[in-house]
Enzyme design. Structure first.
Site, mmCIF file in Angstrom:
data_model
loop_
_atom_site.group_PDB
_atom_site.id
_atom_site.type_symbol
_atom_site.label_atom_id
_atom_site.label_comp_id
_atom_site.label_asym_id
_atom_site.label_seq_id
_atom_site.Cartn_x
_atom_site.Cartn_y
_atom_site.Cartn_z
ATOM 1 N N GLY A 43 35.793 -8.121 -12.021
ATOM 2 C CA GLY A 43 36.497 -7.796 -13.248
ATOM 3 C C GLY A 43 37.628 -6.839 -12.981
ATOM 4 N N GLY A 44 38.094 -6.199 -14.040
ATOM 5 C CA GLY A 44 39.217 -5.297 -13.912
ATOM 6 C C GLY A 44 38.879 -4.012 -13.188
ATOM 7 N N MET A 45 37.602 -3.605 -13.218
ATOM 8 C CA MET A 45 37.220 -2.324 -12.633
ATOM 9 C C MET A 45 36.067 -2.428 -11.643
ATOM 10 S SD MET A 45 37.327 0.198 -15.955
ATOM 11 C CE MET A 45 36.719 1.552 -14.952
ATOM 12 N N LYS A 63 26.313 -4.122 -10.338
ATOM 13 C CA LYS A 63 27.722 -3.923 -10.665
ATOM 14 C C LYS A 63 28.202 -2.674 -9.934
ATOM 15 C CE LYS A 63 30.687 -3.727 -14.799
ATOM 16 N NZ LYS A 63 30.653 -3.731 -16.278
ATOM 17 N N ASP A 161 33.473 -3.227 -28.014
ATOM 18 C CA ASP A 161 34.181 -4.318 -27.344
ATOM 19 C C ASP A 161 33.397 -5.625 -27.443
ATOM 20 O OD1 ASP A 161 36.362 -5.388 -26.019
ATOM 21 O OD2 ASP A 161 35.599 -4.914 -24.016
#
Length: 398
Positions: A43-45, A63, A161
């Site tokens: 993902g983005g991070m 993660k 979100d």
């Protein structure tokens, strides 16, 4: 956690400029006990790996925050996600098993979250492959997301979100649409006194991907402004989610990618966004109320929204037929009656259980029915008549 190719949302925040591909950590041992087997998604991070742990039969998903994202505010947000999700007790929230910090062979810090491993896909992939979805399917999905929000809001956690990419569907309990809500990385914690979420403190890097961290298309006006806001931002986001799954469009149009408009005139009606949609009026009313611009006009709690969704289901789904007498309904005496949910339930109960759990019907009135004489009586009467006739003839002849 297995995912299909990520579907970019029409209003998803972009990856920060200068973002480099993360280093693949497959094959390494994390925190001395988790063996990272293969990379599942990026993902983005962060990057998600499939991993195994000694003494545990089932594999887990881990993660790991990427090195180039591991600054102070990002680490705090990452650990906030772990704390938020691990505090919730709901079958519709992904289970967090462990989290912490470790060091690699170069001495660099690795921040990680250990979660249950899920096989399936997120709703963004489902929408791309199957969308728009049937309203009955969307209703069932929305009820499950609502159950997750009830658990979160009860602990003062606001997800902030909710969107298709953060709702993961797996096969469980006889359905392939069992929903798990993911990614509490931008979650806020409501103040116990006011119930409101505070704006990010100075120095918190929440503007890296837009006006605030999250997905602007699913945010109401008060969240786009940076607060204060409360749990009703999740009500709004779930309403947008339902609208999008049904129409593959968004309820509000106009503005730019990062500053969308929320006009006071309200959202676009679903039948205007998708003229051929098949949708009960009561379900459309629930969705439009959820995405109202004014938070006071939305449902005021996830429990209230779930009650409205349940009412839609009750009003639109055909009821199960009660047990019936075959002769009364026109069936042949030997023909089994059509199965219904109640018939199956009754068949599963013993006679004693039925008598204990169901009302006793009144006995029908007794009616005397005149029955014809048995055939043996006719034989006896014939024999007596024959004997009498013979005796009479003999008397005449003498």
């Amino acid at each position: 956690m297995t995912t299909a190719a990520h579907t970019r949302e029409p209003d998803a925040p972009r990856v920060p400029l200068g973002r480099r591909a993360s280093v693949d950590l497959s094959g390494r041992v994390l925190a001395g006990r988790y063996t990272l087997l293969r990379r599942l998604a990026s993902g983005g991070m962060a990057t998600i790996y499939e991993a195994e742990q000694p003494g545990r039969d089932e594999r887990v998903a881990i993660k790991v925050l990427d090195h180039d994202q591991a600054d102070g505010p990002a680490v705090e947000r990452f650990l906030r996600e772990a704390r938020a999700a691990s505090s919730l007790q709901s079958e519709h929230v992904i289970e967090v098993l462990d989290y912490g910090r470790s060091r690699d062979e170069r001495g660099r810090e690795l921040v990680y979250i250990v979660m249950e491993r899920l096989d399936g896909e997120d709703l963004a992939a489902t929408l791309e492959q199957d969308g728009p979805l049937r309203w009955t399917r969307v209703l069932a999905i929305a009820k499950q997301v609502c159950a997750a929000l009830i658990a979160a809001h009860a602990r003062g956690v606001v997800h902030c979100d909710i969107k298709p990419g953060n709702c993961f569907r797996i096969a469980r309990d006889g359905t392939t649409d069992f929903i798990k809500v993911l990614d509490f990385g931008v979650a806020s914690f409501a103040c116990k006194q006011t119930g409101q979420c505070r704006p990010p403190p100075p120095g918190d890097d929440r503007r890296k991907s837009g006006p605030v961290l999250g997905t602007p298309g699913y945010m109401p006006e008060e969240q786009l402004r940076g607060g204060p806001y409360d749990h009703r931002v999740d009500i709004f986001a779930l309403g947008v989610l339902m609208f999008r799954l049904l129409t593959n469009k968004m309820p509000y149009a106009g503005g730019s990618l990062y500053t969308p408009r929320r006009p006071q005139s309200g959202p676009c009606p679903l039948r205007r966004a998708a003229p051929t949609i098949e949708l009960p009026d009561c379900f459309e009313a629930v969705i439009l109320k959820s995405v109202a611009s004014d938070p006071a006009e939305r449902y005021q709690s996830a429990e209230e929204l779930l009650a409205a969704l349940t009412a839609v289901e009750r009003e639109t789904m055909p009821p199960s037929r009660l047990p019936r007498d075959p002769l009364e309904w026109g069936d042949e005496p030997g023909e089994p009656a059509a199965n219904s949910a109640t018939d199956v339930h009754h068949a599963a109960l013993s006679h004693t259980e039925i008598s204990q759990t169901h009302l006793t019907l009144p006995e029908p009135p007794r009616v005397h029915v005149r029955r014809p004489p048995h055939h043996s009586l006719w034989m006896l009467a014939g024999f007596v008549a024959s004997l009498a006739t013979t005796s009479f003839v003999r008397l005449l002849l003498t």
